[in-house]
Design a protein around this motif. Sequence first.
Motif, PDB file in Angstrom:
ATOM      1  N   PHE A  25       0.830  -1.205   0.000  1.00  0.00           N
ATOM      2  CA  PHE A  25       0.000   0.000   0.000  1.00  0.00           C
ATOM      3  C   PHE A  25       0.868   1.261   0.000  1.00  0.00           C
ATOM      4  O   PHE A  25       0.573   2.238  -0.702  1.00  0.00           O
ATOM      5  CB  PHE A  25      -0.922   0.005   1.213  1.00  0.00           C
ATOM      6  N   CYS A  29       0.826   4.176  -2.795  1.00  0.00           N
ATOM      7  CA  CYS A  29       0.568   5.579  -2.465  1.00  0.00           C
ATOM      8  C   CYS A  29       1.727   6.476  -2.903  1.00  0.00           C
ATOM      9  O   CYS A  29       1.512   7.620  -3.302  1.00  0.00           O
ATOM     10  CB  CYS A  29       0.308   5.742  -0.965  1.00  0.00           C
ATOM     11  N   CYS A  55      -5.462   7.328  -0.575  1.00  0.00           N
ATOM     12  CA  CYS A  55      -4.241   7.287   0.249  1.00  0.00           C
ATOM     13  C   CYS A  55      -4.313   8.273   1.411  1.00  0.00           C
ATOM     14  O   CYS A  55      -3.814   7.992   2.505  1.00  0.00           O
ATOM     15  CB  CYS A  55      -3.025   7.588  -0.624  1.00  0.00           C
ATOM     16  N   PHE A  60      -0.662   8.449   4.592  1.00  0.00           N
ATOM     17  CA  PHE A  60       0.661   8.159   4.049  1.00  0.00           C
ATOM     18  C   PHE A  60       1.587   7.721   5.179  1.00  0.00           C
ATOM     19  O   PHE A  60       1.311   7.955   6.364  1.00  0.00           O
ATOM     20  CB  PHE A  60       1.228   9.395   3.358  1.00  0.00           C
ATOM     21  N   GLN A  66       1.743  13.174   3.997  1.00  0.00           N
ATOM     22  CA  GLN A  66       0.295  13.327   4.192  1.00  0.00           C
ATOM     23  C   GLN A  66      -0.106  14.795   4.078  1.00  0.00           C
ATOM     24  O   GLN A  66      -1.094  15.144   3.418  1.00  0.00           O
ATOM     25  CB  GLN A  66      -0.097  12.776   5.567  1.00  0.00           C
TER      26      GLN A  66
END
Length: 354
Positions: A25, A29, A55, A60, A66
């Motif tokens: 993942f 992302c 995401c 993140f 993020q």
Amino acid sequence: MLTKLIDQKLLFSITLIFLLCNSVFAQECEEAYNRANTLYAEGKLLQVPYELNNCIERGFESSAKQLNARRLVILSYLYSDRVVEAEDAMLQLLKENAEYKPTSSDPAELRNLYEKFRTRPIMSLGLVGGATYNQATVSNTFGVGAKENYSNVEYQPQVSFKAGVSFSFYLSQVIQINISPTYESIVFETVERPLDFSTTTMRENQNWLHFPLTMRFVILPKQKVKPFIGLGGSARMQMNASIEGTQAYDSEEIADIEATTIDISKQRQEMLYDAIVQLGIQFKTRFSHWSIIGSYSYAFQDFNKPNSRYDNSELIFSYGYIDNDVKMDVISLTVGIAYDFYKPKKYRKYKTLD
């Protein structure tokens, strides 16, 4: 034994699968983030949120990534004239990172959007501690000997301590309401010659629960170092009071009276009230702030009970001491740290304009 081994292998397998899924993942992302930046640079703005939203919702790996992803989504909405979506995205960013602030190099549109939101703390809760120092105002003196002896009584202040909690509610960037319940100790000595042939020294210790309520006015609200002025009042509730006395005779032939501790709580007021002036500085740190505060408390009443001044025969006959009428103003210096609580929202004036 076999069952325990199987359980350990199962737990290991589940942990390994979880780590592999997270790694996959995170990689996906990272790729989505790079694609979103490419789309933004190419002007395909409305595709950016769809590329990043999944995401962002899951988060993140790094907080910096993020934050940058949310910022990119906001800019994409702004430059697509999707103001409502941009405002919603900004609110989500502030809820996740309440102390986010655009830099001077950020686009003006982003800075203007940020100004639509309440980003200051709404309250704080912390701990305070420090030192107290007192100043006596004597209105009447009493004693067992001639008036010229006890009228020259000297009050000598001593440094003591205070400790407690602090709660502030922020009405605006400039105005704060603060209440700081503290346990406060006040210590002082009196020296007098009640008789012509001896000197009495009394060391008094008063302990109070102090409840100051002040309104603070911040002078430089947008700076990291914020000076402020506080005005208010307080109530003091007596916990206990004691006195230690010695009497030294001029003649070596008479033995001095050594110090003993005497409880005088019943001869002291249960409640006192005063006015407060504060000067302080707040130092902003991450999600918290430090403060250094100097306070002056002006007492409205005497701390002794006039009708009880003759109740303690030990003080009178052993030390020649009778309570004077005294008000005690208190100077204190405290240091505190407080955690700031945020609740970002869009200002009402901007809601009205929409």
